[in-house]
Design an enzyme around this catalytic site. Structure first.
Site, PDB file in Angstrom:
ATOM      1  N   LYS A  86       0.867  -1.185   0.000  1.00  0.00           N
ATOM      2  CA  LYS A  86       0.000   0.000   0.000  1.00  0.00           C
ATOM      3  C   LYS A  86       0.900   1.231   0.000  1.00  0.00           C
ATOM      4  O   LYS A  86       2.029   1.186   0.488  1.00  0.00           O
ATOM      5  CB  LYS A  86      -0.864   0.005   1.268  1.00  0.00           C
ATOM      6  CG  LYS A  86      -2.127   0.831   1.161  1.00  0.00           C
ATOM      7  CD  LYS A  86      -3.269   0.056   0.512  1.00  0.00           C
ATOM      8  CE  LYS A  86      -4.500   0.910   0.352  1.00  0.00           C
ATOM      9  NZ  LYS A  86      -5.648   0.178  -0.173  1.00  0.00           N
ATOM     10  N   GLY A 187     -21.428   6.287   4.335  1.00  0.00           N
ATOM     11  CA  GLY A 187     -20.464   6.672   3.300  1.00  0.00           C
ATOM     12  C   GLY A 187     -20.989   6.329   1.922  1.00  0.00           C
ATOM     13  O   GLY A 187     -20.963   5.168   1.504  1.00  0.00           O
ATOM     14  N   GLY A 189     -19.826   7.090  -1.102  1.00  0.00           N
ATOM     15  CA  GLY A 189     -18.818   7.457  -2.099  1.00  0.00           C
ATOM     16  C   GLY A 189     -18.901   6.513  -3.278  1.00  0.00           C
ATOM     17  O   GLY A 189     -19.953   5.947  -3.584  1.00  0.00           O
ATOM     18  N   VAL A 191     -17.946   3.512  -3.752  1.00  0.00           N
ATOM     19  CA  VAL A 191     -18.418   2.156  -3.487  1.00  0.00           C
ATOM     20  C   VAL A 191     -19.804   2.165  -2.833  1.00  0.00           C
ATOM     21  O   VAL A 191     -20.721   1.465  -3.270  1.00  0.00           O
ATOM     22  CB  VAL A 191     -17.419   1.386  -2.580  1.00  0.00           C
ATOM     23  CG1 VAL A 191     -17.928  -0.024  -2.327  1.00  0.00           C
ATOM     24  CG2 VAL A 191     -16.036   1.338  -3.210  1.00  0.00           C
ATOM     25  N   TYR A 193     -22.244   4.232  -2.772  1.00  0.00           N
ATOM     26  CA  TYR A 193     -23.395   4.631  -3.581  1.00  0.00           C
ATOM     27  C   TYR A 193     -23.828   3.484  -4.514  1.00  0.00           C
ATOM     28  O   TYR A 193     -25.021   3.181  -4.630  1.00  0.00           O
ATOM     29  CB  TYR A 193     -23.079   5.896  -4.384  1.00  0.00           C
ATOM     30  CG  TYR A 193     -24.353   6.590  -4.832  1.00  0.00           C
ATOM     31  CD1 TYR A 193     -24.917   7.588  -4.050  1.00  0.00           C
ATOM     32  CD2 TYR A 193     -25.002   6.228  -5.998  1.00  0.00           C
ATOM     33  CE1 TYR A 193     -26.109   8.209  -4.423  1.00  0.00           C
ATOM     34  CE2 TYR A 193     -26.185   6.831  -6.378  1.00  0.00           C
ATOM     35  CZ  TYR A 193     -26.730   7.825  -5.591  1.00  0.00           C
ATOM     36  OH  TYR A 193     -27.915   8.422  -5.954  1.00  0.00           O
TER      37      TYR A 193
HETATM   38  P1  NAD Z   1     -14.856   7.561  -1.456  1.00  0.00           P
HETATM   39  O1  NAD Z   1     -13.875   8.566  -0.985  1.00  0.00           O
HETATM   40  O2  NAD Z   1     -15.369   7.625  -2.842  1.00  0.00           O
HETATM   41  O3  NAD Z   1     -16.134   7.568  -0.492  1.00  0.00           O
HETATM   42  C1  NAD Z   1     -16.081   7.729   0.884  1.00  0.00           C
HETATM   43  C2  NAD Z   1     -17.369   8.434   1.279  1.00  0.00           C
HETATM   44  O4  NAD Z   1     -17.438   8.470   2.695  1.00  0.00           O
HETATM   45  C3  NAD Z   1     -17.451   9.876   0.777  1.00  0.00           C
HETATM   46  O5  NAD Z   1     -18.706  10.109   0.175  1.00  0.00           O
HETATM   47  C4  NAD Z   1     -17.268  10.696   2.052  1.00  0.00           C
HETATM   48  O6  NAD Z   1     -17.940  11.946   1.996  1.00  0.00           O
HETATM   49  C5  NAD Z   1     -17.863   9.774   3.078  1.00  0.00           C
HETATM   50  N1  NAD Z   1     -17.417  10.023   4.449  1.00  0.00           N
HETATM   51  C6  NAD Z   1     -16.184  10.368   4.876  1.00  0.00           C
HETATM   52  N2  NAD Z   1     -16.188  10.500   6.221  1.00  0.00           N
HETATM   53  C7  NAD Z   1     -17.439  10.206   6.628  1.00  0.00           C
HETATM   54  C8  NAD Z   1     -18.074  10.148   7.899  1.00  0.00           C
HETATM   55  N3  NAD Z   1     -17.405  10.427   9.012  1.00  0.00           N
HETATM   56  N4  NAD Z   1     -19.368   9.818   7.944  1.00  0.00           N
HETATM   57  C9  NAD Z   1     -20.063   9.525   6.831  1.00  0.00           C
HETATM   58  N5  NAD Z   1     -19.517   9.566   5.605  1.00  0.00           N
HETATM   59  C10 NAD Z   1     -18.227   9.895   5.508  1.00  0.00           C
HETATM   60  O7  NAD Z   1     -14.195   6.134  -1.139  1.00  0.00           O
HETATM   61  P2  NAD Z   1     -14.609   4.731  -1.746  1.00  0.00           P
HETATM   62  O8  NAD Z   1     -13.735   4.433  -2.905  1.00  0.00           O
HETATM   63  O9  NAD Z   1     -16.081   4.655  -1.883  1.00  0.00           O
HETATM   64  O10 NAD Z   1     -14.122   3.767  -0.576  1.00  0.00           O
HETATM   65  C11 NAD Z   1     -14.859   3.670   0.619  1.00  0.00           C
HETATM   66  C12 NAD Z   1     -14.132   2.750   1.582  1.00  0.00           C
HETATM   67  O11 NAD Z   1     -13.973   1.476   0.967  1.00  0.00           O
HETATM   68  C13 NAD Z   1     -12.722   3.200   1.956  1.00  0.00           C
HETATM   69  O12 NAD Z   1     -12.451   2.823   3.284  1.00  0.00           O
HETATM   70  C14 NAD Z   1     -11.826   2.415   1.013  1.00  0.00           C
HETATM   71  O13 NAD Z   1     -10.537   2.211   1.544  1.00  0.00           O
HETATM   72  C15 NAD Z   1     -12.595   1.120   0.946  1.00  0.00           C
HETATM   73  N6  NAD Z   1     -12.321   0.358  -0.275  1.00  0.00           N
HETATM   74  C16 NAD Z   1     -12.550   0.924  -1.493  1.00  0.00           C
HETATM   75  C17 NAD Z   1     -12.291   0.191  -2.633  1.00  0.00           C
HETATM   76  C18 NAD Z   1     -12.539   0.769  -4.004  1.00  0.00           C
HETATM   77  O14 NAD Z   1     -12.523   0.013  -4.983  1.00  0.00           O
HETATM   78  N7  NAD Z   1     -12.824   2.051  -4.132  1.00  0.00           N
HETATM   79  C19 NAD Z   1     -11.797  -1.115  -2.539  1.00  0.00           C
HETATM   80  C20 NAD Z   1     -11.621  -1.677  -1.278  1.00  0.00           C
HETATM   81  C21 NAD Z   1     -11.877  -0.921  -0.154  1.00  0.00           C
END
Ligand code: NAD
Length: 363
Positions: A86, A187, A189, A191, A193
């Site tokens: 990472k 959250g 975001g 994923v 959504y």
């Molecule tokens: P992202 O940044 O697109 O979404 C995160 C969302 O969480 C955002 O909408 C943000 O506004 C919201 N958020 C942040 N703090 C918050 C809080 N205190 N309360 C409520 N909402 C809050 O990230 P993502 O890509 O959707 O990833 C989400 C999680 O999944 C992360 O922990 C990431 O490490 C993990 N993850 C993502 C992937 C991937 O393919 N994107 C793969 C494995 C794990």
């Protein structure tokens, strides 16, 4: 000029025998990054690049240690010939990211000489991956070209979380159907959504929260049965499933006493503040579908992309969109198997998953 320095992180609680931790700094671009390689028994270390404005340098090291270890376990459980790595860039992704800085990070990845392969994580985008690819080939998660595999991993992650959640649902409520099942998604975001989209389509009742008001308004417009709550109290909602999809650490001694969900299954990495919290959930009768097992859809997709891009197929099947989605769907069976083992052995599911992963990457 890019300078690099090996970090001795052996004094950190989360060290866990990491193979290599390297700090990179570039005065010209302001890059400050740490790349961690946890274990490469199964293959080159693979894991996304997180861009975050850490308060303390030590916090960034701890994050790299925890996240890269998680990737070793994730790839092992996902059946990928990849190790765990990472990277973190210490910067505000909104105000302090530039093309030059990302190119400089690409130089850092290149300096790892193939022992670390990067992709997206929180704060980095597919556009950043294009920039990185200008200086190194050790990158994946590039925008999808026509008929190519991979691309942005988030939709694949969301699908995998959905499969893992369904296995958990079966274990917690004895049903495969989401119809009327109440899921709290924290959250919305990339994923979270998409996960809501799958759940909405299957008839789930959604309660959602985010710190971004715009995305909450969008959810209210798009989904049929949705309630918005404050992020602070989302874990207290009486529901069937809690899906942490923001940042890690949300399952902790402060939140566990108020959790009413029967199942926790979400995308966020390192949802449990530490291992002890897994035991607490188990004692409370809350089923926890381990984060790194259910959120492996993205690494499976970028893994396929990377292997196909390099013309190196490590599988005994062709790498096509169909076999990729088939591979992701196996998250359901893996989650089901480990939850059965957790029940049979009366052990927290996270501990069972760790043992299963170690049986794979330490053998
Ligand atoms: P992202 O940044 O697109 O979404 C995160 C969302 O969480 C955002 O909408 C943000 O506004 C919201 N958020 C942040 N703090 C918050 C809080 N205190 N309360 C409520 N909402 C809050 O990230 P993502 O890509 O959707 O990833 C989400 C999680 O999944 C992360 O922990 C990431 O490490 C993990 N993850 C993502 C992937 C991937 O393919 N994107 C793969 C494995 C794990």
């Amino acid at each position: 000029m890019l300078i690099q320095k090996t970090i001795d992180a052996s004094g950190y609680d989360d060290f866990d025998g990491h193979e290599n931790i390297v700090y990179f700094e570039d005065d010209a671009t302001g890059l400050q990054a740490i790349i961690g390689v946890h274990n490469s028994n199964l293959g080159p270390s693979f894991g996304g690049c997180r861009i975050h404005n850490y308060v303390k340098f030590e916090d960034a090291i701890t994050d790299v240690l925890r996240l890269s270890k998680g990737m070793t376990y994730k790839s092992a459980m996902a059946g990928l010939p990849l190790g765990g790595g990472k990277a973190v860039i210490i910067a505000d992704a909104k105000t302090d990211k530039s093309v030059d800085k990302m190119r400089s990070f690409g130089d850092a990845v290149e300096a790892m000489a193939g022992s670390y392969i990067t992709a997206e994580d929180v704060g980095s985008t597919d556009a950043d991956m294009i920039t990185i690819s200008e200086v190194t080939s050790y990158v994946s998660g590039l925008p999808k070209k026509e008929n190519a595999l991979g691309g942005n991993p988030s939709p694949y992650t969301a699908k995998g979380v959905f499969y893992g959640m369904r296995a958990g649902l079966n274990s917690a409520l004895g049903t495969q159907s989401f119809d009327g099942v109440h899921v709290v998604v924290k959250g919305l975001g990339a994923v979270g959504y998409d996960l809501c989209r799958y759940l909405d389509k299957e008839g789930a009742k959604l309660t959602v929260t985010d710190i971004n008001q715009a995305v909450l308004r969008k959810a209210q417009e798009e989904f049929r049965n949705v309630t918005v709550v404050d992020p602070i109290s989302a874990h207290e909602v009486a529901c069937d499933i809690l899906a942490p999809c923001a940042l890690g650490g949300s399952i902790n001694p402060q939140t566990i006493p108020d959790i009413k969900a029967k199942l926790i299954a979400g995308a966020a990495n390192n949802q449990l503040q530490n291992k002890l919290q897994g035991q607490r959930l188990h004692d409370k009768g809350v089923i926890y579908a381990p984060d790194y097992v259910v959120n492996a859809g993205g690494i499976i997709a970028v893994g396929y992309e990377y292997f196909s891009y390099n013309g190196n197929n490590p599988f005994d099947h062709e790498m096509t969109q169909k076999t990729l989605t088939g591979h992701i769907s196996r998250i359901e069976g893996t989650t089901r198997d480990l939850l059965v083992r957790s029940k049979d052995d009366n052990q927290p599911a996270g501990d069972v998953a760790d043992r299963m992963a170690e049986e794979i990457f330490l053998k």
